[in-house]
Write an enzyme that holds these catalytic residues in place. Sequence first.
Site, PDB file in Angstrom:
ATOM      1  N   LYS A   1      41.976  39.259  26.237  1.00  0.00           N
ATOM      2  CA  LYS A   1      40.715  39.528  25.537  1.00  0.00           C
ATOM      3  C   LYS A   1      39.770  38.708  25.016  1.00  0.00           C
ATOM      4  CE  LYS A   1      42.762  44.190  24.218  1.00  0.00           C
ATOM      5  NZ  LYS A   1      43.012  45.027  22.958  1.00  0.00           N
TER       6      LYS A   1
ATOM      7  N   ASP B   1      39.217  45.461  40.911  1.00  0.00           N
ATOM      8  CA  ASP B   1      39.984  44.564  40.659  1.00  0.00           C
ATOM      9  C   ASP B   1      39.893  43.718  41.839  1.00  0.00           C
ATOM     10  OD1 ASP B   1      41.391  44.616  38.049  1.00  0.00           O
ATOM     11  OD2 ASP B   1      42.409  46.466  38.929  1.00  0.00           O
TER      12      ASP B   1
END
Length: 408
Positions: free
Chosen positions: A106, A181
């Site tokens: 993150k 992805d």
Amino acid sequence: MSALPLSGIKVLDLTRVLAGPLSTQMLGDLGADVIKIERPGIGDDARAFGPPFLADAQGNQTNNNAFYLCANRNKRSVTVNIATIEGQQIIRELAKDCDVFVENYKVGDLKRYGLDYDSIRSLNPGVVYCSVTGFGQIGPYSARAGYDAIFQAMGGLMSVTGHMDGEPGAGPMKVGPSIVDYMTGMNTSIGILAALYHRKSNGGQGQHIDVCLLDSVIASLSHHAQIFLMNGTCPPRRGTWGNGGLPSGVFRCADGELMLVVGNDAQFARTCAVLGEPELANNPKFAKNNDRIVHVKEIMAIFAGLFLKNTVGYWLEKLEKAGIPCGPVNDFAQVFADEHVRSRRIEVKIKHPLDPSLSVIRNAITFSGTPIAEYRSPPRLGEHTDEVLNQIGYGADEIERLKNVKII
């Protein structure tokens, strides 16, 4: 035989799950030395995404499953607890001479550990540092987490995928595989390769690359998104129907389905002849592609009735002889049994400690001068920890101590 294109490039891989690992697998396939950092005892989150799992000699389930195996060949696995001071120091030591540092934490997470771009650049000014996230390094959503399906929804892909309105089961639909992805992994690889070329051409200058899943899926929508940008119209879901040349779509035959794409007026005329209705090509409602777009439901219904009159094999043979783009709707068993697929050797065998004849899908790129001739099996968790740490100066006693205190 020449060395692989990326021989001599060292990649420090702090990615997990799919997009990042797919990119670093690509770099490993091309010859880079990819050092995959995993959590001690747990490893990459992908190791838990199963079944199926490979079993050990006693038949026990291991953490080597299909999801992990598909994205982690040609790497070395090193276990490091980066939440500890000593673990962070190991990463910094490895980063000092790496060419590429890839992470998908993150936004801001690695700064807490002194492993962010600015910190790594201070140790290695030429590093190509790539951050792979869901929403990117800037913007109001940058702190959010997300998975592939979220981006299929938020990026607009699901809005143009699925059955047409008014049909049974109509509504937004997810694409089967984790396609966002995969596309993000490809964009990541392209960005890294471009930055390496830039570094070589500009005196060793590194840089930070920001790749995210939301950007990738929006960019992939191509002509669909361009329609909206041109006229403000959101393209409808069309099921398997084409968006350009028509008629195009899946047609049911007497014993299965085939996919047909009629790309121009000449192909339309030949298709009508194959179907035994040559006069359709002269009907003013269907003669030109723009006319067929206006009357799409009518011509698709006519074709649907004609295709039901014979088998898939019959129609494919006739259409192929007439030069009409078409193909069967295959499941995976049919894909890997197909003679053309087999001739392309897309399925390759590798030696894995748990399966000496494990099948994987080869890299989709083929080279004449630097062919990818060998695939190393996706590493077991921590398989190369001792080897890699020894290479950067850690002795056997120190490695054992780090294991005992669960740093590695």
